[in-house]
Design a protein around this motif. Structure first.
Motif, mmCIF file in Angstrom:
data_model
loop_
_atom_site.group_PDB
_atom_site.id
_atom_site.type_symbol
_atom_site.label_atom_id
_atom_site.label_comp_id
_atom_site.label_asym_id
_atom_site.label_seq_id
_atom_site.Cartn_x
_atom_site.Cartn_y
_atom_site.Cartn_z
ATOM 1 N N VAL A 105 60.248 21.183 78.599
ATOM 2 C CA VAL A 105 59.422 20.211 77.879
ATOM 3 C C VAL A 105 58.635 20.982 76.834
ATOM 4 O O VAL A 105 58.027 22.009 77.144
ATOM 5 N N ALA A 106 58.659 20.507 75.594
ATOM 6 C CA ALA A 106 57.948 21.189 74.514
ATOM 7 C C ALA A 106 56.959 20.228 73.859
ATOM 8 O O ALA A 106 57.259 19.062 73.647
ATOM 9 N N PHE A 107 55.762 20.745 73.556
ATOM 10 C CA PHE A 107 54.714 19.990 72.894
ATOM 11 C C PHE A 107 54.246 20.769 71.674
ATOM 12 O O PHE A 107 54.226 21.991 71.694
ATOM 13 N N ARG A 108 53.832 20.031 70.652
ATOM 14 C CA ARG A 108 53.239 20.668 69.485
ATOM 15 C C ARG A 108 52.087 19.794 69.022
ATOM 16 O O ARG A 108 52.191 18.572 69.021
ATOM 17 N N GLY A 109 50.990 20.422 68.639
ATOM 18 C CA GLY A 109 49.827 19.659 68.198
ATOM 19 C C GLY A 109 49.110 20.321 67.047
ATOM 20 O O GLY A 109 49.129 21.540 66.906
ATOM 21 N N GLN A 110 48.519 19.487 66.208
ATOM 22 C CA GLN A 110 47.721 19.957 65.084
ATOM 23 C C GLN A 110 46.478 19.085 65.008
ATOM 24 O O GLN A 110 46.516 17.911 65.368
ATOM 25 N N GLU B 66 34.027 24.575 60.911
ATOM 26 C CA GLU B 66 35.160 23.969 60.228
ATOM 27 C C GLU B 66 36.415 24.787 60.509
ATOM 28 O O GLU B 66 36.346 25.976 60.777
ATOM 29 N N GLY B 67 37.558 24.135 60.442
ATOM 30 C CA GLY B 67 38.824 24.830 60.611
ATOM 31 C C GLY B 67 39.892 23.904 61.133
ATOM 32 O O GLY B 67 39.658 22.715 61.344
ATOM 33 N N LYS B 68 41.087 24.448 61.341
ATOM 34 C CA LYS B 68 42.226 23.687 61.840
ATOM 35 C C LYS B 68 42.819 24.399 63.047
ATOM 36 O O LYS B 68 42.729 25.612 63.171
ATOM 37 N N VAL B 69 43.439 23.625 63.919
ATOM 38 C CA VAL B 69 44.114 24.170 65.092
ATOM 39 C C VAL B 69 45.578 23.749 65.017
ATOM 40 O O VAL B 69 45.891 22.592 64.730
ATOM 41 N N ASP B 70 46.470 24.690 65.259
ATOM 42 C CA ASP B 70 47.909 24.416 65.287
ATOM 43 C C ASP B 70 48.464 25.152 66.501
ATOM 44 O O ASP B 70 48.343 26.373 66.590
ATOM 45 N N GLY B 71 49.011 24.429 67.453
ATOM 46 C CA GLY B 71 49.500 25.079 68.662
ATOM 47 C C GLY B 71 50.761 24.442 69.199
ATOM 48 O O GLY B 71 51.109 23.319 68.842
ATOM 49 N N GLN B 72 51.438 25.191 70.045
ATOM 50 C CA GLN B 72 52.627 24.663 70.707
ATOM 51 C C GLN B 72 52.719 25.232 72.107
ATOM 52 O O GLN B 72 52.242 26.315 72.384
ATOM 53 N N LEU B 73 53.326 24.434 72.984
ATOM 54 C CA LEU B 73 53.446 24.793 74.388
ATOM 55 C C LEU B 73 54.841 24.388 74.856
ATOM 56 O O LEU B 73 55.285 23.269 74.607
#
Length: 65
Positions: free
Chosen positions: A11-16, A45-52
């Motif tokens: 199972v793969a997830f990606r989020g921003q 301030e900033g952005k988050v980009d991740g995947q699991l």
């Protein structure tokens, strides 16, 4: 279903999203990581980009009883 037994499920997830939202989630119960350390959320301030990706062995097929 062409993989030989024992099969592996993946199972793969990606989020921003905005960093402020990620920090807000870390600061909520039960974590409260920021409140305990006195770190203010204002002005961050900033952005988050991740995947699991989660891989796990699959057992025998379930049968109706």
């Amino acid at each position: 279903m062409t993989e030989p037994l024992p099969r592996t499920g993946r199972v793969a997830f990606r989020g921003q999203g905005p960093l402020s939202l990620a920090l807000e989630m870390l600061d909520s119960a039960p974590f409260q990581l920021l409140q305990k350390n006195g770190i203010p959320l204002a002005g961050i301030e900033g952005k988050v980009d991740g995947q699991l990706t989660v891989s796990m062995p699959l057992g025998h097929a379930l049968r109706a009883a």
